[in-house]
Design a protein around this motif. Sequence first.
Motif, PDB file in Angstrom:
ATOM      1  N   LYS A 121       0.833  -1.198   0.000  1.00 14.95           N
ATOM      2  CA  LYS A 121       0.000   0.000   0.000  1.00 14.95           C
ATOM      3  C   LYS A 121       0.873   1.255   0.000  1.00 14.95           C
ATOM      4  O   LYS A 121       2.026   1.214   0.421  1.00 14.95           O
ATOM      5  CB  LYS A 121      -0.912   0.014   1.227  1.00 14.95           C
ATOM      6  CG  LYS A 121      -1.900  -1.134   1.289  1.00 14.95           C
ATOM      7  CD  LYS A 121      -2.752  -1.042   2.535  1.00 14.95           C
ATOM      8  CE  LYS A 121      -3.739  -2.203   2.624  1.00 14.95           C
ATOM      9  NZ  LYS A 121      -4.749  -2.141   1.544  1.00 14.95           N
ATOM     10  N   GLY A 151      -1.796  -5.283 -10.401  1.00 20.45           N
ATOM     11  CA  GLY A 151      -2.340  -6.050  -9.289  1.00 20.45           C
ATOM     12  C   GLY A 151      -2.116  -7.543  -9.433  1.00 20.45           C
ATOM     13  O   GLY A 151      -2.641  -8.328  -8.646  1.00 20.45           O
ATOM     14  N   ASP A 166      -0.385  -2.629  -4.290  1.00 17.73           N
ATOM     15  CA  ASP A 166      -1.822  -2.513  -4.049  1.00 17.73           C
ATOM     16  C   ASP A 166      -2.335  -1.350  -4.902  1.00 17.73           C
ATOM     17  O   ASP A 166      -1.932  -0.209  -4.697  1.00 17.73           O
ATOM     18  CB  ASP A 166      -2.078  -2.244  -2.563  1.00 17.73           C
ATOM     19  CG  ASP A 166      -3.561  -2.266  -2.205  1.00 17.73           C
ATOM     20  OD1 ASP A 166      -4.357  -1.682  -2.970  1.00 17.73           O
ATOM     21  OD2 ASP A 166      -3.912  -2.833  -1.166  1.00 17.73           O
ATOM     22  N   VAL A 167      -3.170  -1.641  -5.861  1.00 16.37           N
ATOM     23  CA  VAL A 167      -3.665  -0.606  -6.780  1.00 16.37           C
ATOM     24  C   VAL A 167      -5.124  -0.239  -6.502  1.00 16.37           C
ATOM     25  O   VAL A 167      -5.821   0.272  -7.378  1.00 16.37           O
ATOM     26  CB  VAL A 167      -3.473  -1.039  -8.256  1.00 16.37           C
ATOM     27  CG1 VAL A 167      -2.006  -1.034  -8.630  1.00 16.37           C
ATOM     28  CG2 VAL A 167      -4.081  -2.423  -8.514  1.00 16.37           C
ATOM     29  N   THR A 168      -5.555  -0.484  -5.278  1.00 19.85           N
ATOM     30  CA  THR A 168      -6.932  -0.171  -4.891  1.00 19.85           C
ATOM     31  C   THR A 168      -7.248   1.305  -5.099  1.00 19.85           C
ATOM     32  O   THR A 168      -8.326   1.668  -5.590  1.00 19.85           O
ATOM     33  CB  THR A 168      -7.174  -0.552  -3.417  1.00 19.85           C
ATOM     34  OG1 THR A 168      -6.883  -1.943  -3.234  1.00 19.85           O
ATOM     35  CG2 THR A 168      -8.614  -0.267  -3.013  1.00 19.85           C
ATOM     36  N   LYS A 169      -6.306   2.155  -4.709  1.00 19.04           N
ATOM     37  CA  LYS A 169      -6.542   3.599  -4.817  1.00 19.04           C
ATOM     38  C   LYS A 169      -6.748   4.015  -6.267  1.00 19.04           C
ATOM     39  O   LYS A 169      -7.678   4.762  -6.593  1.00 19.04           O
ATOM     40  CB  LYS A 169      -5.374   4.368  -4.214  1.00 19.04           C
ATOM     41  CG  LYS A 169      -5.555   5.888  -4.244  1.00 19.04           C
ATOM     42  CD  LYS A 169      -4.434   6.590  -3.492  1.00 19.04           C
ATOM     43  CE  LYS A 169      -4.655   8.087  -3.454  1.00 19.04           C
ATOM     44  NZ  LYS A 169      -3.632   8.794  -2.664  1.00 19.04           N
ATOM     45  N   HIS A 198      -7.687   2.125  -8.772  1.00 17.62           N
ATOM     46  CA  HIS A 198      -8.953   1.555  -9.249  1.00 17.62           C
ATOM     47  C   HIS A 198     -10.136   2.397  -8.771  1.00 17.62           C
ATOM     48  O   HIS A 198     -11.105   2.607  -9.515  1.00 17.62           O
ATOM     49  CB  HIS A 198      -9.102   0.114  -8.763  1.00 17.62           C
ATOM     50  CG  HIS A 198      -8.221  -0.859  -9.478  1.00 17.62           C
ATOM     51  ND1 HIS A 198      -8.209  -2.210  -9.217  1.00 17.62           N
ATOM     52  CD2 HIS A 198      -7.306  -0.675 -10.467  1.00 17.62           C
ATOM     53  CE1 HIS A 198      -7.342  -2.814  -9.993  1.00 17.62           C
ATOM     54  NE2 HIS A 198      -6.768  -1.906 -10.766  1.00 17.62           N
ATOM     55  N   SER A 199     -10.048   2.874  -7.530  1.00 15.14           N
ATOM     56  CA  SER A 199     -11.144   3.680  -6.990  1.00 15.14           C
ATOM     57  C   SER A 199     -11.276   5.013  -7.709  1.00 15.14           C
ATOM     58  O   SER A 199     -12.369   5.600  -7.759  1.00 15.14           O
ATOM     59  CB  SER A 199     -10.941   3.920  -5.495  1.00 15.14           C
ATOM     60  OG  SER A 199      -9.854   4.805  -5.255  1.00 15.14           O
ATOM     61  N   GLU A 208      -7.824   1.246 -14.646  1.00 16.45           N
ATOM     62  CA  GLU A 208      -7.261  -0.095 -14.517  1.00 16.45           C
ATOM     63  C   GLU A 208      -6.414  -0.402 -15.746  1.00 16.45           C
ATOM     64  O   GLU A 208      -6.697   0.085 -16.848  1.00 16.45           O
ATOM     65  CB  GLU A 208      -8.362  -1.148 -14.383  1.00 16.45           C
ATOM     66  CG  GLU A 208      -9.166  -1.063 -13.097  1.00 16.45           C
ATOM     67  CD  GLU A 208     -10.131  -2.230 -12.946  1.00 16.45           C
ATOM     68  OE1 GLU A 208      -9.884  -3.293 -13.558  1.00 16.45           O
ATOM     69  OE2 GLU A 208     -11.128  -2.075 -12.225  1.00 16.45           O
TER      70      GLU A 208
END
Length: 307
Positions: free
Chosen positions: A121, A240, A278-281, A283-284, A288
């Motif tokens: 992260k 990811g 972690d590519v959550t941020k 993506h949000s 992508e």
Amino acid sequence: MNKDSKIYVAGHNGMVGSAIIRKLEMEGYKNIIFKRSSELDLTRQTEVENFFSFEKPDYVFLAAAKVGGIHANNSYPAEFIYSNLMIESNIIHSSYIHKVKKLLFLGSSCIYPKMASQPIKEESLLNGYLEPTNEAYAVAKIAGLKMCEYYNRQFGTEFISAMPTNLYGPNDNYDLQNSHVLPALIRKFHEAKISGVKEVVMWGTGTPKREFLHVDDLADACYFLMLNYKGNETVNVGTGKEISIIELAHLVGDIIGYDGAIVKDITKPDGTPRKLLDVTKLHSLGWEAKIKLREGIESTYTSFLQR
């Protein structure tokens, strides 16, 4: 960013910079400026200040850097830390002095601790010790993203930073002593195939896992962030997904059509055991990666053959 905005792409001849230019031109931007290293030495403060004073760019993509694989980073740490500190310091400061509207600084996933929790992260930064083989480069990149953060805090600038994972694609470096793992494997398997060599030597044990992002996906993400992101926290850019180095070697060999043996040289370093972002941020935010690894390697091999 308007279509007639003046945009400076630092490092336009490199793999990342050239991909950003392709993306901007595809989107209809015409007013793109750049200088060759023979015309502008980015490590020289006076030259950079004079360039910004004359050109007055509206937006800056800071993709210029001294880069290399494990061998190069481990062998020339003084060159890596000096060149990268000078480049980023000169460009970021000149961007502030000459009122650049927005700057995007590109770092590297090696900024994160060697034993960071996976996937990594953004807040893992500075929570542990770095991988020794590329520490000099990592320290310089950390300084660059922190410089963006501090200038924003003190001067109200809009300087953002993105941390891409391992990159590959057109205009990569295929020098066997200084390149990253994927282009090195492409060259090794290609040369073994055309010369009839029965085995290819791969550095290390093959067990470390890595994430690979096509440079055209990175350029698309940079463009997206320049248009849509504002903040002090860096943003991870990756797929990811990860693959072991030995699995990567077999994949590259299959794409190239090499049917010989793969030999591990365990006297060579492995580097960080695992490095998945972690590519959550990201993506949000609405972005992508699109290019699949096999598809990307196939197109990269085609560009390698055209060279």
